[in-house]
Design an enzyme around this catalytic site. Structure first.
Site, PDB file in Angstrom:
ATOM      1  N   GLY A   1       0.838  -1.192   0.000  1.00 40.38           N
ATOM      2  CA  GLY A   1       0.000   0.000   0.000  1.00 40.38           C
ATOM      3  C   GLY A   1       0.868   1.235   0.000  1.00 40.38           C
ATOM      4  O   GLY A   1       2.082   1.171  -0.239  1.00 40.38           O
ATOM      5  N   GLY A   2       0.240   2.370   0.321  1.00 41.01           N
ATOM      6  CA  GLY A   2       0.969   3.630   0.258  1.00 41.01           C
ATOM      7  C   GLY A   2       2.089   3.726   1.273  1.00 41.01           C
ATOM      8  O   GLY A   2       3.085   4.395   1.037  1.00 41.01           O
TER       9      GLY A   2
ATOM     10  N   GLY B   1       3.972   1.214   2.339  1.00 39.00           N
ATOM     11  CA  GLY B   1       5.053   0.273   2.105  1.00 39.00           C
ATOM     12  C   GLY B   1       4.518  -1.097   1.750  1.00 39.00           C
ATOM     13  O   GLY B   1       3.351  -1.262   1.400  1.00 39.00           O
TER      14      GLY B   1
ATOM     15  N   VAL C   1       4.218  -5.304   2.859  1.00 46.32           N
ATOM     16  CA  VAL C   1       4.227  -6.241   3.979  1.00 46.32           C
ATOM     17  C   VAL C   1       4.664  -7.610   3.459  1.00 46.32           C
ATOM     18  O   VAL C   1       4.103  -8.128   2.491  1.00 46.32           O
ATOM     19  CB  VAL C   1       2.840  -6.350   4.643  1.00 46.32           C
ATOM     20  CG1 VAL C   1       2.899  -7.317   5.824  1.00 46.32           C
ATOM     21  CG2 VAL C   1       2.365  -4.976   5.105  1.00 46.32           C
TER      22      VAL C   1
ATOM     23  N   LYS D   1       6.723  -5.245   7.825  1.00 43.53           N
ATOM     24  CA  LYS D   1       6.306  -4.119   6.987  1.00 43.53           C
ATOM     25  C   LYS D   1       7.528  -3.256   6.705  1.00 43.53           C
ATOM     26  O   LYS D   1       8.126  -2.683   7.624  1.00 43.53           O
ATOM     27  CB  LYS D   1       5.225  -3.288   7.678  1.00 43.53           C
ATOM     28  CG  LYS D   1       4.855  -2.032   6.887  1.00 43.53           C
ATOM     29  CD  LYS D   1       3.695  -1.268   7.519  1.00 43.53           C
ATOM     30  CE  LYS D   1       2.391  -1.936   7.244  1.00 43.53           C
ATOM     31  NZ  LYS D   1       1.233  -1.123   7.675  1.00 43.53           N
TER      32      LYS D   1
ATOM     33  N   ASP E   1      -6.241   4.409  13.061  1.00 46.04           N
ATOM     34  CA  ASP E   1      -6.569   3.887  11.734  1.00 46.04           C
ATOM     35  C   ASP E   1      -7.339   2.572  11.858  1.00 46.04           C
ATOM     36  O   ASP E   1      -7.007   1.577  11.224  1.00 46.04           O
ATOM     37  CB  ASP E   1      -5.283   3.671  10.927  1.00 46.04           C
ATOM     38  CG  ASP E   1      -5.577   3.458   9.432  1.00 46.04           C
ATOM     39  OD1 ASP E   1      -6.637   3.923   8.973  1.00 46.04           O
ATOM     40  OD2 ASP E   1      -4.757   2.828   8.756  1.00 46.04           O
TER      41      ASP E   1
END
Length: 932
Positions: free
Chosen positions: A106-107, A109, A111, A128, A221
């Site tokens: 994703g934005g 990084g 995983v 990650k 989040d």
């Protein structure tokens, strides 16, 4: 020949951004590019140019989801490049783990699945690797200071942050517990969980969030993608605290170095799950997590999110999420049942037909996944569930549930068919809830009480009870709001505008909170008691026992003055206080507090609750410490049965009680039972906890200690040494957690005749105890015994006597007179005295020591060991016949099958008997000399 040069880093960045942006719906590309490009307008324009070339003019006949020919050409080339770049790290070692598989990206990084590189363990973790450019030097320092706080989050429903650092290429990485499970909404749908089952699962998630809030950590989040449910139904929160590490400070520091963060592209968030204050760039507090939990609950109940984000500017997003109220879940369900499309955030509504752009999901499929019809689901959502969710989704933080604990309590009220705080119902509403809770009683009463007068009396009683429930609900609401407001102000102290870039630690926040509550006597007693309790618990978690006892005692005094309905909270405060007394070696007060706590819960029919399990465990620990092994075993076994009922056979809480029972069996020299229990616990820990979880490490070490006692030295040595390395990496080399490990290690080293290493280990143990606990603590006293043991084995009797006397003095002051550690220190002192030929001092001490072993419920071999040493002392005193009786009887007990005695102890006793018999054969039994 033409040389093919690799693409420049700039072109690689453009390719990456184009590929990721083209995968997004058109409406989300602007937000994505704002976040990724920041102030680099040239970069943004270059990517936009590619996207415009990629997007053909739309006509009525063109399908917006069909990619253009350019996309097919460019995507194939670029995606391969992107995959290759992400794949470059596969097979490499990051920290202690080898990256074996890409789990997602994703934005922030990528995983990876990681496996232990040195193969000492078979652990798997999620690694990650954070995208380059998110960190600068200042944020790196903060990152390092915060990660230990987050690593200390120890909750069964939180995926642990295990480690962090940088790759060889300078990219920050985070090592997290790997969780094999399904995203929570998919799990609920696939398992076809009903409304109540979903709520019960959601409550476990909320309890994990509340636990973190008590440790002054906000998630920031929360979303279904960060909540996985394992096959056994255990929810696990992922990335807990990752948003804290990758928060607005990190991004804004990269972008501009400015401390005023107001733009979405300067913050790590998911717009669909962002709270209004996150969208506006305001201070994020615990109520922000309440809001996002409300969105998750909305999705679990209604099958869709309250907001469907479209192409929006910052202004449109602020307007939609911060101003416009979403539909209630029941209204959303009605809309889907009518096959009407859903409202889209950012679309300016003109009328009911123009404010939508997204087709509605199939309402029947959503209802079926919940085991209901469409109408029945809409009916279930109407009322209480609508009210609970909409209360959590209030725009104004002060009008939401003021804490996650309050949200949990309201859900529990719904599950118990009690009036919920979120719903300001009238008399009829409270009556309906009462009738649902007491359906059978109300039915029978209605049949029996036909007479008008009798009916009026019953209704009067019911009305009174309803009023009491309403008043209690209102009171709990006020208390929770006051407590949350207070804690919100505590969190605000970490706001950059308040702290002026000074990094505020969790301890400083706690001290400020304690100072405020101590000086503010204007709070209502209920509020003040709740705050004092929270502060006392927090101090206890930090190991500051004097402060913990002070604030918990104040909370207890206040709680005793309140109404009877607070009895359960009184029991919880007593348990916390009892545990603090226990840690402080104040055993009488600990016994009284825990005993009262148990009685309260028993009288309130709470013997099947997690609170009662905690009191049972603490009671067992206390009785164990007092060497009342039978009582300790009773509490542990009762707790084990309750834990299995509450959590199942395969849960860390169950494993913890198995370990305690193994410890009791060890003290009773029932080593086979102890090994069986210990291995069962280790298997549970290895299957449910990450490699570096403290409980898992401790279980491996305990098993190593047991194997040492059973003579399996090599296996024991491997477990202990690996455990020590793991503890050092998690806690640091001077941590109190290392005490027991060093104690076992020195014994193994003595067995291996590594005398210098053994003495070094035990003196390191003593230094750690004195540094962390002081020179007069119980554990320091135990460690002095260990030092005496090593010195005895090395023949340094004078120094051993000094250490044993110090140990005995401390232990007599910090535990019960008949504790086995007191008896052990006494035996070591007598051994030193016999070694110095001070038998006249050793004889009475050993006679008392034998009685003490019996009082301590120790296995028979321990008293027999002392009796054998008594025989040696009697020989020094020229009491040959009496010595012979003692030596022979001691050896008979020690050499019996399954006596539990160590081989060294048996060998020493045998040697004394043989030397004495030679003296008897030579007719000089009263002048015998033993080679001690």
């Amino acid at each position: 020949m033409n040389t093919i040069h690799p693409p420049s880093p700039r072109w690689q960045l453009i390719q990456d951004l184009f590929t990721r942006a083209s995968d997004l719906p058109p409406g989300e590309r602007d937000i994505f590019l704002s976040a990724e490009c920041g102030t680099d307008e040239v970069l943004r324009q270059e990517v936009n140019d590619l996207l415009m070339m990629d997007s053909p003019p739309q006509t009525q006949s063109s399908h917006p989801s069909l990619p253009s020919p350019l996309t097919h050409a460019v995507n194939r080339a670029i995606e391969k490049t992107v995959r290759d770049r992400r794949g470059e790290l596969l097979g490499s070692v990051v920290g202690a783990y080898r990256l074996t598989e890409i789990l997602g990206h994703g934005g922030a990084g990528t995983v990876y699945l990681g496996e232990r590189a040195d193969r000492q363990y078979s652990a798997r973790v999620a690694v990650k690797v954070v995208a380059n450019g998110l960190f600068n030097e200042d944020v790196q320092r903060r990152f390092q200071s915060e990660r230990q706080i987050l690593a200390n989050l120890n909750h069964p429903n939180i995926s642990r942050l295990l480690d962090a650092g940088e790759t060889r290429q300078g990219q920050p990485f985070l090592v997290m517990e790997y969780v094999h499970g399904e995203v929570i909404d998919k799990y609920c749908d696939n398992q076809k969980l009903g409304i109540n089952q979903r709520l019960e699962l959601f409550v476990k998630v909320c309890e994990a969030v509340q636990y973190a809030h008590r440790n002054l950590i906000v998630h920031r989040d929360l979303k279904p993608g960060n909540i996985l449910v394992t096959p056994d139904g255990t929810p696990k929160l992922l990335d807990f605290g990752i948003a804290k590490l990758l928060d607005e400070n990190a991004i804004a520091a990269l972008r501009s170095g400015n401390s005023a963060y107001t733009r979405i592209n300067d913050r790590v968030l998911t717009p669909e799950y962002a709270s209004p204050e996150q969208i506006l760039g305001q201070t994020v507090t615990t109520t922000s997590d309440v809001y996002t939990l409300g969105i998750v609950l909305y999705e679990l109940m209604a099958g869709v999110r309250p907001y469907q984000v479209s192409t929006v500017s910052q202004l449109e997003l602020e307007r939609s999420i911060c101003v416009i109220d979403p539909l209630k879940p029941s209204q959303m369900m009605a809309r889907m049942s009518a096959n009407k499309p859903l409202p889209l955030v950012g679309a300016l509504p003109k009328n009911d037909d123009q404010d939508v752009v997204k087709p509605a999901p199939h309402a029947n499929a959503i209802a079926y996944a919940r085991g209901l019809s469409e109408k029945r689901l809409q009916h279930r959502l109407t009322g209480d569930i609508d009210a609970i969710i909409m209360r959590a989704l209030r725009k104004e933080p002060e009008r939401r549930y003021s804490s996650v604990e309050q949200l949990i309590e309201d859900i529990q009220r719904y599950l118990n068919q009690e009036p919920v705080l979120a719903r300001q119902g009238n008399w009829a509403y409270y009556s309906r809830r009462f009738v649902r809770r007491h359906a059978l009683g109300v039915t029978m009463s209605s049949i029996a009480l036909i007479a008008l007068t009798g009916f009026a009396v019953v209704m009067s009683i019911q009305a009174k009870r309803i009023a009491e429930q309403r008043d209690r609900a209102t009171q709990e609401n006020a208390i929770a709001e006051s407590v949350s407001n207070f804690m919100q102000e505590v969190f605000t102290a970490s706001d950059p505008y308040q702290s002026l870039d000074k990094q505020v630690t969790a301890k400083e926040l706690l001290d400020k909170a304690a100072e405020r509550i101590s000086g503010d006597l204007s709070q209502q007693p209920e509020v003040r008691a709740r705050l004092l309790e929270a502060i006392g618990i927090a101090y206890g978690n930090q190991g500051q026992l004097d402060y913990a006892i002070k604030y918990l005692s104040d909370a207890l005094t206040l709680q005793r003055t309140l109404e009877p309905q607070n009895k359960n909270r009184l029991a919880l405060i007593l348990d916390r206080l009892g545990h603090a007394y226990f840690e402080k070696d104040n055993f009488n007060d600990a016994l009284n507090a825990l005993s009262e706590s148990r009685k309260i819960l028993e009288n309130n029919n709470q013997v099947k609750s997690s609170e009662y399990l905690q009191v049972l465990t603490d009671s067992g620990l206390l009785e164990h410490r007092l060497s009342h092994l039978d009582k300790a075993k009773y509490y542990y076994e009762t707790g084990l049965n309750l834990s299995k009922n509450l959590y199942g056979n395969y849960h860390p809480e169950t494993a913890s009680l198995l370990m305690q029972l193994a410890e009791v069996a060890t003290w009773q020299s029932k080593y086979d039972d102890a090994e069986r229990l210990s291995r069962e616990a280790v298997n549970i820990y290895h299957s449910t906890l990450p490699e570096k979880h403290p409980d898992r490490i401790a279980a491996d070490i305990s098993l190593g200690q047991l194997l040492y006692r059973k003579g399996q030295i090599e296996q024991a040595s491997s477990l202990i040494r690996n455990g020590l390395l793991a503890q050092k990496s998690v806690f640091g080399k001077d941590s109190l957690r290392l005490l027991n490990t060093y104690d076992i290690l020195y014994q193994i080293q003595m067995h291996q005749l590594k005398w210098d290493e053994s003495e070094s280990s035990v003196r390191t143990e003593l230094a750690i105890a004195e540094k962390n606990l002081g020179k007069t603590s119980f554990d320091t006293g135990v460690t002095h015994s260990s030092v005496a043991d090593v010195l005895l084995r090395r023949g340094n009797f004078v120094a051993a006597e000094k250490e044993a006397r110090e140990s005995l003095k401390i232990l007599r002051a910090t535990t019960s007179p008949d504790h086995q550690y007191v008896a052990s220190a006494e035996y070591l002192l007598a051994s030193a005295l016999v070694g110095e030929h001070k038998a006249n001092e050793a004889e009475p001490m050993l006679r008392e020591n034998m009685a003490r072993w019996n009082h301590a419920q120790a296995p028979a071999w321990r008293a027999a060991r002392s009796e054998s040493l008594l025989g040696a002392a009697l020989i020094q005193l020229h009491k040959g016949k009496e010595a012979g009786v003692a030596l022979n009887h001691a050896y008979e007990v020690l050499s019996a099958k399954d006596s539990g005695a160590d081989a060294d102890v048996i060998a020493t006793a045998k040697k004394r008997v043989e030397e004495y018999q030679r003296c008897v054969a030579g007719h000089h039994e009263n002048n015998c000399q033993l080679s001690e």
